[in-house]
Design an enzyme around this catalytic site. Structure first.
Site, PDB file in Angstrom:
ATOM      1  N   ASN A 100       7.460  24.033  -1.220  1.00 12.91           N
ATOM      2  CA  ASN A 100       8.726  23.509  -1.775  1.00 12.91           C
ATOM      3  C   ASN A 100       8.539  22.294  -2.676  1.00 12.91           C
ATOM      4  O   ASN A 100       7.604  21.521  -2.462  1.00 12.91           O
ATOM      5  CB  ASN A 100       9.654  23.135  -0.615  1.00 12.91           C
ATOM      6  CG  ASN A 100      10.336  24.364  -0.048  1.00 12.91           C
ATOM      7  OD1 ASN A 100      10.735  25.246  -0.790  1.00 12.91           O
ATOM      8  ND2 ASN A 100      10.465  24.413   1.273  1.00 12.91           N
ATOM      9  N   ASP A 112      14.942  33.723   2.802  1.00 12.72           N
ATOM     10  CA  ASP A 112      16.405  33.615   2.739  1.00 12.72           C
ATOM     11  C   ASP A 112      17.033  35.009   2.791  1.00 12.72           C
ATOM     12  O   ASP A 112      18.036  35.228   3.473  1.00 12.72           O
ATOM     13  CB  ASP A 112      16.817  32.894   1.447  1.00 12.72           C
ATOM     14  CG  ASP A 112      16.050  31.598   1.272  1.00 12.72           C
ATOM     15  OD1 ASP A 112      16.188  30.718   2.121  1.00 12.72           O
ATOM     16  OD2 ASP A 112      15.259  31.492   0.308  1.00 12.72           O
ATOM     17  N   VAL A 155       5.196  29.403  -2.400  1.00  9.63           N
ATOM     18  CA  VAL A 155       5.941  29.196  -1.154  1.00  9.63           C
ATOM     19  C   VAL A 155       6.274  27.713  -0.996  1.00  9.63           C
ATOM     20  O   VAL A 155       7.359  27.346  -0.547  1.00  9.63           O
ATOM     21  CB  VAL A 155       5.105  29.696   0.052  1.00  9.63           C
ATOM     22  CG1 VAL A 155       5.803  29.379   1.371  1.00  9.63           C
ATOM     23  CG2 VAL A 155       4.838  31.206  -0.070  1.00  9.63           C
ATOM     24  N   GLN A 168       0.532  25.089   8.870  1.00 11.75           N
ATOM     25  CA  GLN A 168       1.114  25.990   9.866  1.00 11.75           C
ATOM     26  C   GLN A 168       1.456  27.376   9.310  1.00 11.75           C
ATOM     27  O   GLN A 168       1.251  28.374   9.994  1.00 11.75           O
ATOM     28  CB  GLN A 168       2.283  25.360  10.627  1.00 11.75           C
ATOM     29  CG  GLN A 168       3.348  24.662   9.834  1.00 11.75           C
ATOM     30  CD  GLN A 168       4.668  24.581  10.611  1.00 11.75           C
ATOM     31  OE1 GLN A 168       4.768  24.971  11.764  1.00 11.75           O
ATOM     32  NE2 GLN A 168       5.696  24.095   9.937  1.00 11.75           N
ATOM     33  N   ILE A 169       1.922  27.464   8.080  1.00 13.72           N
ATOM     34  CA  ILE A 169       2.176  28.806   7.520  1.00 13.72           C
ATOM     35  C   ILE A 169       0.842  29.540   7.355  1.00 13.72           C
ATOM     36  O   ILE A 169       0.718  30.718   7.706  1.00 13.72           O
ATOM     37  CB  ILE A 169       2.929  28.722   6.166  1.00 13.72           C
ATOM     38  CG1 ILE A 169       4.334  28.159   6.401  1.00 13.72           C
ATOM     39  CG2 ILE A 169       3.009  30.090   5.497  1.00 13.72           C
ATOM     40  CD1 ILE A 169       5.150  27.949   5.139  1.00 13.72           C
ATOM     41  N   GLY A 170      -0.156  28.812   6.857  1.00 10.63           N
ATOM     42  CA  GLY A 170      -1.479  29.417   6.677  1.00 10.63           C
ATOM     43  C   GLY A 170      -2.001  30.044   7.956  1.00 10.63           C
ATOM     44  O   GLY A 170      -2.565  31.149   7.945  1.00 10.63           O
ATOM     45  N   HIS A 212      15.854  28.198  -3.798  1.00 10.09           N
ATOM     46  CA  HIS A 212      15.513  28.159  -2.374  1.00 10.09           C
ATOM     47  C   HIS A 212      15.844  26.757  -1.867  1.00 10.09           C
ATOM     48  O   HIS A 212      14.983  25.889  -1.743  1.00 10.09           O
ATOM     49  CB  HIS A 212      14.039  28.481  -2.132  1.00 10.09           C
ATOM     50  CG  HIS A 212      13.657  28.238  -0.693  1.00 10.09           C
ATOM     51  ND1 HIS A 212      14.119  29.013   0.330  1.00 10.09           N
ATOM     52  CD2 HIS A 212      12.903  27.285  -0.112  1.00 10.09           C
ATOM     53  CE1 HIS A 212      13.674  28.552   1.484  1.00 10.09           C
ATOM     54  NE2 HIS A 212      12.926  27.485   1.240  1.00 10.09           N
ATOM     55  N   GLY A 246      -4.927  25.350   5.768  1.00  8.58           N
ATOM     56  CA  GLY A 246      -5.074  24.683   7.060  1.00  8.58           C
ATOM     57  C   GLY A 246      -3.743  24.327   7.707  1.00  8.58           C
ATOM     58  O   GLY A 246      -3.710  23.790   8.814  1.00  8.58           O
ATOM     59  N   GLY A 299      -3.241  25.500   0.950  1.00  9.41           N
ATOM     60  CA  GLY A 299      -2.634  24.933   2.157  1.00  9.41           C
ATOM     61  C   GLY A 299      -2.991  25.756   3.377  1.00  9.41           C
ATOM     62  O   GLY A 299      -2.229  25.835   4.355  1.00  9.41           O
TER      63      GLY A 299
HETATM   64  N1  LIG Z   1       9.914  29.107   0.274  1.00  5.18           N
HETATM   65  C1  LIG Z   1      10.174  29.148   1.571  1.00  5.18           C
HETATM   66  O1  LIG Z   1      10.972  29.978   2.030  1.00  5.18           O
HETATM   67  C2  LIG Z   1       9.523  28.208   2.529  1.00  5.18           C
HETATM   68  C3  LIG Z   1       8.714  27.191   2.085  1.00  5.18           C
HETATM   69  N2  LIG Z   1       8.112  26.339   2.967  1.00  5.18           N
HETATM   70  C4  LIG Z   1       7.244  25.317   2.394  1.00  5.18           C
HETATM   71  O2  LIG Z   1       5.886  25.735   2.516  1.00  5.18           O
HETATM   72  C5  LIG Z   1       5.032  24.597   2.449  1.00  5.18           C
HETATM   73  C6  LIG Z   1       3.967  24.651   3.524  1.00  5.18           C
HETATM   74  O3  LIG Z   1       4.562  24.606   4.806  1.00  5.18           O
HETATM   75  P1  LIG Z   1       3.651  24.387   6.126  1.00  5.18           P
HETATM   76  O4  LIG Z   1       2.494  25.314   6.140  1.00  5.18           O
HETATM   77  O5  LIG Z   1       4.590  24.384   7.248  1.00  5.18           O
HETATM   78  O6  LIG Z   1       3.136  22.904   5.844  1.00  5.18           O
HETATM   79  P2  LIG Z   1       1.899  22.147   6.520  1.00  5.18           P
HETATM   80  O7  LIG Z   1       2.121  20.698   6.239  1.00  5.18           O
HETATM   81  O8  LIG Z   1       1.677  22.612   7.909  1.00  5.18           O
HETATM   82  O9  LIG Z   1       0.662  22.658   5.647  1.00  5.18           O
HETATM   83  C7  LIG Z   1       0.528  22.375   4.302  1.00  5.18           C
HETATM   84  C8  LIG Z   1      -0.948  22.341   3.993  1.00  5.18           C
HETATM   85  O10 LIG Z   1      -1.089  22.215   2.579  1.00  5.18           O
HETATM   86  C9  LIG Z   1      -2.209  21.403   2.348  1.00  5.18           C
HETATM   87  N3  LIG Z   1      -2.155  20.883   0.977  1.00  5.18           N
HETATM   88  C10 LIG Z   1      -1.452  19.831   0.515  1.00  5.18           C
HETATM   89  N4  LIG Z   1      -1.726  19.661  -0.784  1.00  5.18           N
HETATM   90  C11 LIG Z   1      -2.580  20.631  -1.152  1.00  5.18           C
HETATM   91  C12 LIG Z   1      -3.242  20.963  -2.368  1.00  5.18           C
HETATM   92  N5  LIG Z   1      -3.079  20.237  -3.470  1.00  5.18           N
HETATM   93  N6  LIG Z   1      -4.068  22.034  -2.381  1.00  5.18           N
HETATM   94  C13 LIG Z   1      -4.271  22.753  -1.263  1.00  5.18           C
HETATM   95  N7  LIG Z   1      -3.706  22.468  -0.072  1.00  5.18           N
HETATM   96  C14 LIG Z   1      -2.857  21.430  -0.032  1.00  5.18           C
HETATM   97  C15 LIG Z   1      -2.134  20.331   3.436  1.00  5.18           C
HETATM   98  O11 LIG Z   1      -3.395  19.709   3.656  1.00  5.18           O
HETATM   99  C16 LIG Z   1      -1.687  21.176   4.631  1.00  5.18           C
HETATM  100  O12 LIG Z   1      -2.781  21.661   5.379  1.00  5.18           O
HETATM  101  C17 LIG Z   1       5.962  23.384   2.544  1.00  5.18           C
HETATM  102  O13 LIG Z   1       6.182  22.898   1.231  1.00  5.18           O
HETATM  103  C18 LIG Z   1       7.256  23.971   3.093  1.00  5.18           C
HETATM  104  O14 LIG Z   1       8.368  23.204   2.735  1.00  5.18           O
HETATM  105  C19 LIG Z   1       8.246  26.479   4.315  1.00  5.18           C
HETATM  106  C20 LIG Z   1       9.051  27.486   4.813  1.00  5.18           C
HETATM  107  C21 LIG Z   1       9.774  28.393   3.960  1.00  5.18           C
HETATM  108  O1  LIG Z   2      12.492  22.984   4.469  1.00  7.91           O
HETATM  109  C1  LIG Z   2      11.401  23.535   4.748  1.00  7.91           C
HETATM  110  O2  LIG Z   2      10.289  23.003   4.593  1.00  7.91           O
HETATM  111  C2  LIG Z   2      11.421  24.925   5.288  1.00  7.91           C
HETATM  112  C3  LIG Z   2      12.092  25.896   4.418  1.00  7.91           C
HETATM  113  O3  LIG Z   2      12.036  25.867   3.195  1.00  7.91           O
HETATM  114  C4  LIG Z   2      12.848  26.961   5.077  1.00  7.91           C
HETATM  115  O4  LIG Z   2      12.744  27.136   6.287  1.00  7.91           O
HETATM  116  O5  LIG Z   2      13.586  27.667   4.372  1.00  7.91           O
END
Ligand SMILES: NC(=O)C1=CN([C@@H]2O[C@H](COP(=O)(O)OP(=O)(O)OC[C@H]3O[C@@H](n4cnc5c(N)ncnc54)[C@H](O)[C@@H]3O)[C@@H](O)[C@H]2O)C=CC1
Ligand SMILES: O=C([O-])CC(=O)C(=O)O
Length: 341
Positions: free
Chosen positions: A139, A167, A137, A23-25, A195, A21, A19
């Site tokens: 979800n 958290d 990471v 926002q976290i990346g 989480h 590409g 992932g």
């Molecule tokens: N555990 C935690 O504390 C947290 C978890 N998250 C989770 O992290 C994840 C990513 O968040 P963001 O970067 O904001 O999302 P995002 O939507 O900006 O980026 C996710 C990326 O993953 C890619 N992707 C989707 N399927 C894929 C696959 N099979 N292989 C490789 N890449 C793939 C997408 O093309 C996209 O570029 C979400 O599931 C979000 O809920 C977010 C914040 C905290």
């Molecule tokens: O719900 C989400 O995708 C973001 C998340 O896990 C968090 O901020 O803890």
């Protein structure tokens, strides 16, 4: 004249980010390249795994990483092939996941993520370094980690972890803000369970400059404000920022892996790790616990669950509630055939 043999430079560590590409990346990759993940003298080689929709964004990020001229960055590859991405990987950060779409039921979400984390677990099983460390990471992080681990029978389950460090960091920061003390004054916070909003941020063992936190806060604030504030912070960020936590999530991922590799010292932190039955959490679930880690080379490379803490009735009820949700998720992915019966 005697010649002094040159010291062997450390070999680059291979770090794969899925992932990449997203926002976290975008926040995470620059911190890895600058040495904040593993140490300022440890070179890294990055592998960025994306799907077609995210590939260009990942390629653009790779161009910017090059433009950063990071001395520790020994190469970047962008790929859509999980086998190539995880071949020889030392640290795997599984960030990419399928978000919940309109009309998607919980089972649909688990199934869609099973189709991502199952094959990625299998690719880790096939090609990763023997001492690979995996942080999920994306979800639902705990259950995605369970699915990946189940698809990697040759990798010890202790090597698969889920991120609850965000958290934990939120729990520390909210307590520090309430008491007007620096975050460094706070010690001994625990996040238990999933989480998700059911998580339990526990202050019953926390101290603030050595004093029990429970003597400094009132019970009503704890139950009615603190616990829900921490547990629902992700939703609050989405509401205020317009999109989910990104830089704070990347920062927590850095903290998790940094501490896992370099050791936690006397303090503990929280991480989603496979349960050995400690604190009544069913064996095999990936649940958040208080954990410590020994520096690389000094232990077996697994997080150690802190033992012997007393759990009062208030905590017991909340831990059980979050763990019950994890059990339900495990049953759901079992029913979908994503983990063995
Ligand atoms: N555990 C935690 O504390 C947290 C978890 N998250 C989770 O992290 C994840 C990513 O968040 P963001 O970067 O904001 O999302 P995002 O939507 O900006 O980026 C996710 C990326 O993953 C890619 N992707 C989707 N399927 C894929 C696959 N099979 N292989 C490789 N890449 C793939 C997408 O093309 C996209 O570029 C979400 O599931 C979000 O809920 C977010 C914040 C905290
Ligand atoms: O719900 C989400 O995708 C973001 C998340 O896990 C968090 O901020 O803890």
């Amino acid at each position: 004249m005697d010649t002094v043999p040159a010291a062997t430079p450390p070999q680059p560590v291979t770090v794969t980010v899925t992932g990449a590409g997203g926002q976290i990346g975008y926040s995470l990759l620059f911190r890895i390249a600058s040495g904040q993940l593993l140490g300022r003298d440890v070179p890294v080689r990055l592998r960025l795994l994306e799907i077609p929709a995210g590939r260009r964004a990942a390629e653009g990020t790779a161009l910017e990483l090059q433009d950063g001229a990071f001395p520790l960055l020994h190469g970047i590859d962008v790929t859509e092939d999980a086998t190539a991405a995880f071949d020889g990987v030392d640290i795997a950060l599984l960030v990419g996941a399928r978000p919940r779409g309109p009309g998607m039921e919980r089972a649909d979400l688990l199934e869609a993520n099973g189709a991502i984390f199952g094959p990625q677990g299998a690719a880790i099983n096939a090609g990763a370094a023997d001492d690979v460390r995996v942080l999920v990471v994306g979800n639902p992080a705990n259950t995605n980690a369970l699915i990946a681990s189940a698809a990697a029978p040759d990798v010890p389950p202790e090597r698969f972890t889920a991120m609850t460090r965000l958290d934990h960091n939120r729990a520390v920061a909210q307590l520090a803000a309430h008491l007007h003390v620096p975050v460094r004054s706070v010690d001994g916070v625990i996040v238990w369970g999933n989480h998700s909003a059911s998580q339990y941020p526990d202050l019953s063992h926390a101290t603030v400059d050595g004093r029990p936190a429970t003597e400094l806060v009132d019970e009503r604030w704890l139950a009615d404000e603190y616990i829900p504030r921490v547990a629902k912070r992700g939703a609050e960020i989405i509401e205020v920022r317009g999109s989910s936590s990104a830089a704070s999530a990347a920062s927590a991922a850095i903290d998790h892996v940094h501490d896992w590799v370099n050791g936690t010292g006397d303090r503990w932190t929280s991480a989603g790790v496979v349960s050995d039955g400690s604190y009544g959490v069913p064996e095999g679930l990936i649940s958040s616990f208080p954990v410590r880690s020994a520096p690389s080379g000094a232990g077996d490379g697994a997080w150690q669950i802190v033992q012997g803490l007393t759990i009062d009735a208030f905590s017991r009820e909340r831990i059980d509630r979050s763990v019950a949700e994890l059990v339900e998720e495990r049953e759901a992915v079992r029913a979908l055939g994503l983990i063995p019966a």
